[in-house]
Design a protein around this motif. Sequence first.
Motif: not given
Length: 785
Positions: A167-170, A197-202
């Motif tokens: 839901s965060s866009g990962v 973890f996904d740096k792009q979507t924080n």
Amino acid sequence: RMYFHTWSSKIGILTLLVLKCGALVIPGVVQRRISHVNVKRLRLSPVFAASVINAAHEDEELQPMRPRLETSWSVLREELKDAFGLCEEVLQDYDEVETEALIQGYEMMQFCRQFENACAQAYMQGSIRGFMHLDNGQETIPALVADRLVEKDIKYSYYREHTHALSSGVPAEKIMAELFAKDTGTCRGAGGSMHIFDKQTNFQGGWALVAEQLPYAVGAARSILLDGIENDDRITVVFVGEGGAQNGRLAECLNAAAKESLPILFLIIDNGRAINTYTPDVAQNSDINLFGKHYGVPGAKIDGQDLKQVLQTGRCVIDYVRKKRKPAILQVHTYRFQGHSPADPEHERGRKFEKKWARIACDPLSLFEDNFDLDKDMLNEVKQKVKLRVQAAVNFAKQSPPPPPDLAKELEYPDPPDTDYNVKPLTCDKVPLEPVNLSLCEGRIADLRERNQVEGLVLGDAINLAILEEMIRDPSTTIHAEDLQAGSSYDIPKLTQQSFGVLRAADEIIDEGHFIGKALGEGMNGYRPIVELMNANFGIYGMAELSSAGNTYATTGGQFKMPLTVLGAGGTAPNQALGAEHSQPFHAYVMGIPGLKICTASSAEMAYGLVKSMIRDDGPGILFLPVKLMKDEKRKVLLDHCLPLNKCKIVHESNAAPEKSVTVVTYLHGVREAITAIPEIQAQSYDIDLIELHSLKPLDLEIIAESLKKTHKLIILDESTYSGGVGATISAAISENLYDLLDGPIKRLAMDDAPVPYASSMEEVVVKRASDLVKAVSNVVNFCV
């Protein structure tokens, strides 16, 4: 009464629940689910269902342990007015939720449900391994995340985070590939199910230790303030279960968030189960939304099975945090349809019954379908659309390659051990906050540099000089310590807060784990935090945080560096009279944490250069200092020079013949003890090559080998215990790699395994010192003759 034990399916319930009168019953909470649609789903006639419902009212024992929380929006409005101080005009904006938003919320819920179901199937097929924790039944929460959070918001979750990441866009493909341990996963297969973890979507985790993410999120919220961006409306959201919220970390974080007015939302996922245990069985108070009252942090508690209510209240609370720049709590009362993990037997009180009951009575997807008059064909199209997306993610994961075997070693350290920090470029992209009084800092630096030229510096002053210089050089450098305003015990953080303000130089509550955790969150968001431990042994409170700091770079597949510097005075000097708790070998305790660089310094010149290098390093490091030597001796420092973090130093070279020479390896107070012993050793016609271990990990075998080529004999004067100590690790490494250079067994002078006593008469037996070294040198030489 069999209801509690034998309800095994939606149809089975109706054939097994037989009372003495012969009537079949369904509990009161289930009654509200028997709409015409549900009757069809349960294969009941409406007339028969009605008779069953009426019978249920007569038996209160059939009510679930934890009924659904059903609070109307009108009641919630009043609670929001009271707790958040919101006026009628503001609340009116949340009275209605657009149909389009509801449909989008339903699609996200379907996406999460089907994704988790696919994970369960893959787990049973062996494609996903290890521990896995599914989120079925709690889908309104990711629906809220997708509805109200944006990419730039910082999100911290725990081990049940798949749907939070979705839901965060990962991308679903990357999440599934991570679960399948593939190189195309979010963390290149290094993290797994509990570490998305996904740096792009924080999206910053995925943390496996219960409640550890709380102080990390507070540190991330501090980083938003540290950035100092005008009109910045970013917030931090941290997810935690109501069981984890009973952890003392929450109280510390509420205090910190309130004290600094941090834009952070504590989102409590209250499924009533601490792992599988019924939370009220172990917690006196489960109203987490009220925990913030003591700190002035408002909270709300809502029905997590009702998508509309979650969006109404969730939007209101998130907007409060975003616009007011203040912390808040949102407790979502929900149910988890799966066990803690697929392997759990779920024998805890009432768990099996509750899970089966909740699947029928409290499924947020079914409730939405039943309660909103939406086109069924359209809803079916949503399901089919989501099904294809999930299948595409599974296919992507199956077809992706595994990570290369050598990736694990590549991810050990962000900066190689042999990095030259004198030439490493400054890459800070942070705009410095306006210093409070930079002239004060510059005056202190000038004074220390002048004193260094005249008489030298003590250890504490040398480190203070290095820190002040680095905080001016790099505006991303921050510092946390107890008694920081007063300079702590050894003046290490002296004048940092007076010069740079309370955000960059934070005086902390007395809990090392809390402020090490906050520093970790800052480190993940572009800062270089320094943590000073008043006594290195107090770091025991922060073992979980130090462990995660060491793991972060590797676990995230190299996405998040961890430029964290921890330093403190500790160790065990002979006759220091501090007792067991202040004399523990904490340096030995952390040796087994992967990813940490561990250094020591017994003198001012070494401490200065190592501190500068450690601050500039992109990975986590710990510098241990000798507690009894911090104000003892002044030494001149080579200014503006960084030292390597992987090298030892020869302090004294033997002048005796090789057959009468011994290599002595030591660190911290052992250096002073060895130097003290040299005259007596030389009086016996022996001598030593004295090597100070500035790097305990990684170990510099090269310098040790050069000495052993001359002496062929080794003594380790070790400031840790015989069992599990630093000396044991060094001895094993030398035996495995330099065995041919030894003429005899390695002699270890380690602390006894008994706790260090206060009385000198006992302490002399436990802690090794100069006199022990003198005897050992004689014995080793004579053994090898």
